[in-house]
Write an enzyme that holds these catalytic residues in place. Structure first.
Site, PDB file in Angstrom:
ATOM      1  N   CYS A 184      93.853 -55.516  27.611  1.00 50.48           N
ATOM      2  CA  CYS A 184      93.241 -54.519  28.505  1.00 50.48           C
ATOM      3  C   CYS A 184      93.930 -54.674  29.856  1.00 50.48           C
ATOM      4  O   CYS A 184      93.377 -55.245  30.789  1.00 50.48           O
ATOM      5  CB  CYS A 184      91.743 -54.744  28.635  1.00 50.48           C
ATOM      6  N   ALA A 185      95.142 -54.169  29.971  1.00 51.10           N
ATOM      7  CA  ALA A 185      96.055 -54.625  31.020  1.00 51.10           C
ATOM      8  C   ALA A 185      95.929 -53.912  32.362  1.00 51.10           C
ATOM      9  O   ALA A 185      96.195 -54.509  33.400  1.00 51.10           O
ATOM     10  CB  ALA A 185      97.493 -54.508  30.517  1.00 51.10           C
ATOM     11  N   ALA A 186      95.584 -52.619  32.387  1.00 49.22           N
ATOM     12  CA  ALA A 186      95.562 -51.884  33.653  1.00 49.22           C
ATOM     13  C   ALA A 186      94.517 -52.481  34.603  1.00 49.22           C
ATOM     14  O   ALA A 186      93.483 -52.976  34.145  1.00 49.22           O
ATOM     15  CB  ALA A 186      95.251 -50.410  33.393  1.00 49.22           C
ATOM     16  N   PRO A 187      94.796 -52.493  35.911  1.00 48.75           N
ATOM     17  CA  PRO A 187      95.929 -51.865  36.599  1.00 48.75           C
ATOM     18  C   PRO A 187      97.227 -52.671  36.588  1.00 48.75           C
ATOM     19  O   PRO A 187      98.258 -52.164  37.007  1.00 48.75           O
ATOM     20  CB  PRO A 187      95.419 -51.705  38.031  1.00 48.75           C
ATOM     21  N   ASP A 241      93.336 -48.180  21.744  1.00 45.67           N
ATOM     22  CA  ASP A 241      92.033 -48.830  21.852  1.00 45.67           C
ATOM     23  C   ASP A 241      92.202 -50.280  21.397  1.00 45.67           C
ATOM     24  O   ASP A 241      92.532 -50.546  20.240  1.00 45.67           O
ATOM     25  CB  ASP A 241      91.022 -48.096  20.968  1.00 45.67           C
ATOM     26  N   ASP A 268      91.166 -59.667  28.985  1.00 47.12           N
ATOM     27  CA  ASP A 268      90.429 -59.441  30.234  1.00 47.12           C
ATOM     28  C   ASP A 268      89.653 -58.139  30.068  1.00 47.12           C
ATOM     29  O   ASP A 268      90.118 -57.072  30.441  1.00 47.12           O
ATOM     30  CB  ASP A 268      91.422 -59.364  31.391  1.00 47.12           C
ATOM     31  N   CYS A 321      85.049 -60.169  35.249  1.00 44.14           N
ATOM     32  CA  CYS A 321      84.612 -60.327  36.641  1.00 44.14           C
ATOM     33  C   CYS A 321      83.111 -60.037  36.705  1.00 44.14           C
ATOM     34  O   CYS A 321      82.620 -59.381  37.613  1.00 44.14           O
ATOM     35  CB  CYS A 321      85.400 -59.432  37.576  1.00 44.14           C
TER      36      CYS A 321
END
Length: 704
Positions: A184-187, A241, A268, A321
């Site tokens: 889930c790389a962005a940003p 996805d 993440d 987070c």
């Protein structure tokens, strides 16, 4: 956009139907915007305070300090990136010039600013600045530091990233040969950090790679911009996805294929983001315990898919987070229960010396949206049993030693003046299933595959598999074949070594005139070739050669600065020019084509080197020993030898960066309120005949 944006955006997607169902009850309002400026937000939420006090997020005597910290603004942090030599020189500039000025330029009655390197980040390459906007406006030294961070961030040698966000890539223990997946790389700040760690040994093309995935098509282009700053041929950005990410296929030496198992995976996940309240105060207005309950399922599915893609012996990091144990320890506990000893938590505290944190929680109650707390699922009221699930509860007291959830890491804001974060490191010690013991694919029968596709095309539209992904249609990735006409010309002109694999060069057009030629590593090339039909690739490769038709050239392509670090080891010595410091500074400060210094104005040494060099692209090499005695500053620049002049290709940010490294004068670029800015060079201006066209730097073009 921070991690909280990732969670909220997807959470909204899950509730899309609910929002639409209420549209008839809403009165139309033109240009309605109910958002409040951050400064006007009252940082209070009684449910939040009661919830985290009840679950015991920290010791009772620390709780008031915890809440007080959550209501304050977040300090700024940054990382120094680049090769060992560049990072060492940049650290010298930061410590001995910029920060020294900030700490000495003080009135007697003022307390010096709190600027310090993060104790747990290696080699003092990450710093925290406890400065406010007011501080920056009132002091020239602070303003210079501020401008430095902006300029170097654009160039790519500084990454402005929240302190706690730097932890997950560090504890992954990345090595240059690792196959790495960022689910889930962005940003993209963590993706960039993973790439830095992959290139830590200054190998221009390491054997490992990073696959960066995100479900949001538009946010994938943010990833492109972040990755482009690192100029790595070892990264590919895909759009899928992550909870149902398909297996990637890779080639084996014998010509067969296998499913890729990754050595390192960063998971993440999207989360409620209440750990980012200090930088996203609007969360105070809408926080509810239901946010975590809604996200637990998707978080678990993403992590489970990551574990399935992980090689035995590999490491996966799960991070959020969020403060909520339902999104954190509960997800880890659920995974450990479902995988029957295939995974174990790793204690990584020794690799983060100086980090103050809390151990993972081993017990917690689960709350309904109305703050009704339950210790076990048996206690849950019937009306909440569709939102509160058994997997959200902690292990029984007698099983706590079996799961070791205390090996997880919880960073709380009052501990070291940071955001809040959760990190768990897992090692895969055995396969999840018997099928994992071999990943070699069975040879497919072409006739059966064709028949399968034919039958699928006969199905009604709503029953067909969705082959096209949502979002922008991407141009194809077309790799060079054994014989490419343009490559023969390039190879001859630049005397490229036979060791260079030209089949790793690609363009983004299947036919027509090739404009930009990109370079990908061997492994990335294989992944794209094998999987381009099954997975949507957004971007890969670093720009290596750019067409610049010019009557004074013997070759129609020049070397691009972006891919120079990967290309120059293979370029013949005839097109490489060793340049002295004063000559290089002269070239950098003369940034307009018509002002390019004539060769006769340069030193006799470089005049001699250029005497027999034919016009066209060349590589300028500069080397300097550094104070630390262990590193060397190596600067390689794409240059242009005109008929009578010499110049180098640089954007303004790159020019300022190199002048800083060389100790040149940057006053004309160092803009602040104390000194009026000089107009930047017009990079779109038509060059003189003896120069090649300038490159414009646009994110859209970078993505394409």
């Amino acid at each position: 956009m921070g991690k909280r944006g990732k969670g909220f955006r997807r959470n909204h997607h899950f509730n899309h139907s609910n929002r639409n169902s209420n549209k008839q009850d809403q009165k139309p309002q033109e240009n309605a915007d109910t958002r409040k400026p951050y400064m006007d937000i009252v940082r209070e939420n009684e449910k939040f305070v009661e919830y985290y006090r009840t679950i015991g997020i920290c010791k009772e005597e620390e709780y008031d300090q915890f809440i007080t910290s959550m209501k304050t603004d977040l300090p700024a942090t940054f990382r120094i990136t680049g090769s060992k030599g560049v990072a060492s020189k940049m650290l010298e500039i930061v410590e001995e010039q910029l920060i020294k000025e900030c700490t000495t330029q003080q009135n007697e009655n003022e307390k010096p600013p709190n600027i310090f390197p993060l104790p747990w980040y290696p080699n003092k390459l990450a710093w925290q600045l406890e400065l406010t906007r007011k501080d920056i406006r009132r002091c020239e030294a602070y303003y210079k530091l501020h401008n430095f961070l902006i300029s170097e961030t654009e160039h790519g040698t500084i990454s402005r990233q929240e302190t706690v966000s730097m932890i997950p890539p560090l504890v992954l223990d990345v090595q240059p040969h690792h196959k790495i997946l960022d689910m889930c790389a962005a940003p993209g700040s963590k993706t960039a950090q993973l790439l830095e760690l992959l290139h830590a040994n200054d190998d221009p093309i390491p054997s490992g790679y990073v696959i960066a995935n995100d479900v949001d098509n538009k946010r994938c282009y943010m990833l492109v911009h972040q990755a482009k700053r690192l100029n790595s041929p070892c990264v590919a950005i895909i759009n899928n996805d992550s909870s149902i990410l398909p297996n990637l296929t890779a080639s084996l030496p014998d010509g067969s294929t296998e499913h890729v198992q990754f050595d390192r995976i960063l998971c993440d996940v999207p989360c409620s983001g209440d750990g980012t309240l200090r930088k996203n105060p609007d969360i105070w207005l809408k926080w509810t315990p239901a946010n975590a309950l809604n996200l637990h399922g998707i978080q678990s599915r993403i992590l489970r898919r990551g574990v399935e893609l992980l090689a035995v012996g590999g490491r996966i990091v799960y991070s959020t987070c969020s403060l909520n144990p339902v999104e954190n320890e509960a997800v880890i506990h659920r995974l450990l229960c479902e995988t029957d000893g295939a995974l174990e938590l790793v204690d990584v505290s020794a690799s983060l010396p100086g980090l103050v944190y809390s151990k993972g929680m081993e017990e917690w109650p689960v709350s309904s949206r109305n703050l009704e707390f339950y210790k076990t699922f048996d206690e849950v009221d019937e009306k909440w049993r569709t939102t509160i699930r058994p997997q959200m509860f902690p292990p029984k007291a007698e099983d706590r030693s079996k799961y070791n959830l205390n090996k997880c890491i919880r960073v709380l804001p009052h501990q070291q003046n940071t955001g809040a974060f959760f990190v768990a490191v897992l090692k895969k010690v055995k396969p999840l299933t018997a099928k994992e013991k071999t990943f070699k694919e069975e040879e497919k029968n072409p006739e059966e595959e064709a028949k399968k596709r034919e039958n699928e095309d006969r199905l009604p539209q709503n029953q067909r598999k969705r082959r096209r992904k949502e979002g922008y249609k991407e141009d194809p990735f077309v790799f060079f074949g054994e014989k490419e006409e343009v490559w023969d010309e390039i190879k001859k002109f630049y005397q490229v070594s036979d060791e260079f694999n030209s089949r790793c060069l690609l363009t983004r057009c299947a036919s027509g005139k090739k404009k930009n030629i990109y370079l990908a590593s061997d492994a990335i090339r294989d992944l794209v070739v094998q999987n381009q039909g099954a997975i949507k690739f957004i971007n890969t490769g670093v720009k290596a050669f750019v067409r610049c038709d010019n009557k004074n050239m013997k070759c129609a392509f020049r070397i691009a600065n972006d891919g120079l670090e990967s290309i120059y080891p293979y370029v013949g010595s005839d097109r490489k020019i060793k340049i002295q410091r004063d000559d290089l500074i002269s070239l950098l400060v003369n940034d307009k084509p018509e002002k390019s210094p004539p060769i006769t104005s340069l030193s006799p040494e470089i005049q001699e080197l250029l005497k027999d060099l034919s016009p066209g692209s060349c590589v300028l090499l500069y080397k300097e020993g550094l104070k630390d005695g262990t590193n060397t500053l190596n600067i390689n620049i794409s240059g242009w030898r005109g008929t009578t002049s010499l110049r180098c290709y640089m954007s303004q940010h790159s020019t300022v960066h190199l002048l800083r490294l060389l100790g040149g004068d940057i006053s004309k670029y160092d803009t602040n309120k104390y000194k009026k800015a000089v107009e930047p060079a017009d990079e779109t201006e038509e060059p003189k005949e003896e120069t090649a066209p300038m490159e414009t730097e646009q994110v859209k073009n970078d993505a394409q």
